[in-house]
Design a protein around this motif. Structure first.
Motif, PDB file in Angstrom:
ATOM      1  N   ALA A 117     -35.698  19.648  26.487  1.00  0.00           N
ATOM      2  CA  ALA A 117     -36.116  19.656  27.888  1.00  0.00           C
ATOM      3  C   ALA A 117     -36.888  20.946  28.185  1.00  0.00           C
ATOM      4  O   ALA A 117     -36.576  22.002  27.644  1.00  0.00           O
ATOM      5  CB  ALA A 117     -34.894  19.556  28.803  1.00  0.00           C
ATOM      6  N   GLY A 151     -29.902  22.050  34.735  1.00  0.00           N
ATOM      7  CA  GLY A 151     -28.844  22.204  33.753  1.00  0.00           C
ATOM      8  C   GLY A 151     -29.063  23.414  32.868  1.00  0.00           C
ATOM      9  O   GLY A 151     -29.691  24.384  33.268  1.00  0.00           O
ATOM     10  N   TYR A 152     -28.571  23.332  31.648  1.00  0.00           N
ATOM     11  CA  TYR A 152     -28.672  24.435  30.680  1.00  0.00           C
ATOM     12  C   TYR A 152     -30.124  24.863  30.530  1.00  0.00           C
ATOM     13  O   TYR A 152     -31.005  24.056  30.297  1.00  0.00           O
ATOM     14  CB  TYR A 152     -28.104  23.983  29.330  1.00  0.00           C
ATOM     15  CG  TYR A 152     -28.576  24.783  28.134  1.00  0.00           C
ATOM     16  CD1 TYR A 152     -28.013  26.019  27.855  1.00  0.00           C
ATOM     17  CD2 TYR A 152     -29.579  24.308  27.310  1.00  0.00           C
ATOM     18  CE1 TYR A 152     -28.445  26.756  26.764  1.00  0.00           C
ATOM     19  CE2 TYR A 152     -30.015  25.042  26.215  1.00  0.00           C
ATOM     20  CZ  TYR A 152     -29.440  26.265  25.947  1.00  0.00           C
ATOM     21  OH  TYR A 152     -29.872  26.989  24.870  1.00  0.00           O
ATOM     22  N   SER A 205     -26.238  11.869  25.102  1.00  0.00           N
ATOM     23  CA  SER A 205     -27.536  12.279  25.637  1.00  0.00           C
ATOM     24  C   SER A 205     -27.986  13.547  24.933  1.00  0.00           C
ATOM     25  O   SER A 205     -27.198  14.212  24.272  1.00  0.00           O
ATOM     26  CB  SER A 205     -27.485  12.483  27.154  1.00  0.00           C
ATOM     27  OG  SER A 205     -26.599  13.517  27.492  1.00  0.00           O
ATOM     28  N   ASP A 206     -29.267  13.872  25.098  1.00  0.00           N
ATOM     29  CA  ASP A 206     -29.858  14.975  24.363  1.00  0.00           C
ATOM     30  C   ASP A 206     -30.777  15.761  25.295  1.00  0.00           C
ATOM     31  O   ASP A 206     -31.775  15.238  25.760  1.00  0.00           O
ATOM     32  CB  ASP A 206     -30.650  14.415  23.171  1.00  0.00           C
ATOM     33  CG  ASP A 206     -31.104  15.483  22.205  1.00  0.00           C
ATOM     34  OD1 ASP A 206     -31.159  16.669  22.593  1.00  0.00           O
ATOM     35  OD2 ASP A 206     -31.426  15.131  21.058  1.00  0.00           O
ATOM     36  N   HIS A 207     -30.415  17.013  25.557  1.00  0.00           N
ATOM     37  CA  HIS A 207     -31.185  17.873  26.459  1.00  0.00           C
ATOM     38  C   HIS A 207     -31.922  18.976  25.711  1.00  0.00           C
ATOM     39  O   HIS A 207     -32.520  19.841  26.322  1.00  0.00           O
ATOM     40  CB  HIS A 207     -30.257  18.524  27.490  1.00  0.00           C
ATOM     41  CG  HIS A 207     -29.432  17.545  28.242  1.00  0.00           C
ATOM     42  ND1 HIS A 207     -29.940  16.791  29.269  1.00  0.00           N
ATOM     43  CD2 HIS A 207     -28.140  17.174  28.115  1.00  0.00           C
ATOM     44  CE1 HIS A 207     -28.990  15.998  29.739  1.00  0.00           C
ATOM     45  NE2 HIS A 207     -27.896  16.211  29.054  1.00  0.00           N
ATOM     46  N   ARG A 208     -31.881  18.969  24.393  1.00  0.00           N
ATOM     47  CA  ARG A 208     -32.373  20.100  23.614  1.00  0.00           C
ATOM     48  C   ARG A 208     -33.850  20.390  23.782  1.00  0.00           C
ATOM     49  O   ARG A 208     -34.258  21.533  23.679  1.00  0.00           O
ATOM     50  CB  ARG A 208     -32.071  19.893  22.131  1.00  0.00           C
ATOM     51  CG  ARG A 208     -30.590  19.942  21.837  1.00  0.00           C
ATOM     52  CD  ARG A 208     -30.324  19.606  20.409  1.00  0.00           C
ATOM     53  NE  ARG A 208     -30.661  18.199  20.184  1.00  0.00           N
ATOM     54  CZ  ARG A 208     -30.437  17.579  19.042  1.00  0.00           C
ATOM     55  NH1 ARG A 208     -29.910  18.225  18.027  1.00  0.00           N
ATOM     56  NH2 ARG A 208     -30.746  16.308  18.911  1.00  0.00           N
ATOM     57  N   SER A 210     -36.118  22.336  33.661  1.00  0.00           N
ATOM     58  CA  SER A 210     -35.206  21.203  33.790  1.00  0.00           C
ATOM     59  C   SER A 210     -33.885  21.663  34.390  1.00  0.00           C
ATOM     60  O   SER A 210     -33.463  22.798  34.187  1.00  0.00           O
ATOM     61  CB  SER A 210     -34.942  20.576  32.419  1.00  0.00           C
ATOM     62  OG  SER A 210     -36.129  20.089  31.854  1.00  0.00           O
TER      63      SER A 210
END
Length: 158
Positions: free
Chosen positions: A85, A91-92, A80-83, A89
């Motif tokens: 977001a 999380g990080y 998965s890719d959260h970069r 959002s």
């Protein structure tokens, strides 16, 4: 005997291009402390991923107290890719670095492809702050302290 916290060891970020990430965080002012491949059965037992192979680079701040572990998973592949977001959002969120000349650093980082998220703002004449999207779209905060007052002072007086 109750356990007590001794220090924050590091923050980890998974990246696609380890060399590019090392270059970007070096430009901010971190130093490469070491680089290695982590694999073996113990590593997969810690992460819960089973058989894994990860190349890591440990970056350290100039004061030697904070570290950033950059990881590139060789196996298994990332899932998965959260970069990219947005800031709200789960999380990080971001990493914030205190710097001594935000305008000069921002100029250098923009030349490397970073993008200013909003604008550089003056927060209560204590900090000049901004968020950027750095290498691989990672959200990075930059803060230049303007006076003697600190974040701790702001929190205690609010």
């Amino acid at each position: 005997m109750k356990s007590k916290l001794l220090e924050m060891n590091n923050v980890g970020i998974v990246v696609e291009n380890l060399d590019k990430a090392i270059g970007f965080f070096t430009e901010i002012g971190l130093t490469l402390e070491g680089r290695m491949i982590v694999e073996d059965e113990w590593a997969g037992r810690v992460t819960g991923l089973g058989n894994q192979s990860v190349e890591i680079a440990m970056m350290v701040t100039p004061d030697g107290h904070s570290r950033l572990e950059l990881s590139k998973f060789l196996t298994p592949a990332t899932i998965s890719d959260h970069r990219t977001a947005p800031v709200n959002s789960l999380g990080y969120l971001r990493i914030m670095f205190r710097v001594n000349n935000i305008d000069e650093l921002l100029s250098r980082l923009l030349k490397l492809g970073a993008e200013l998220v909003g604008e550089v703002i003056n927060y209560q004449n204590v900090y000049r702050l901004c968020y950027i999207r750095g290498t691989e779209g990672l959200l990075i905060g930059l803060a230049e302290q303007l006076g003697e007052q600190t974040t701790k002072d702001i929190l205690e007086n609010s």
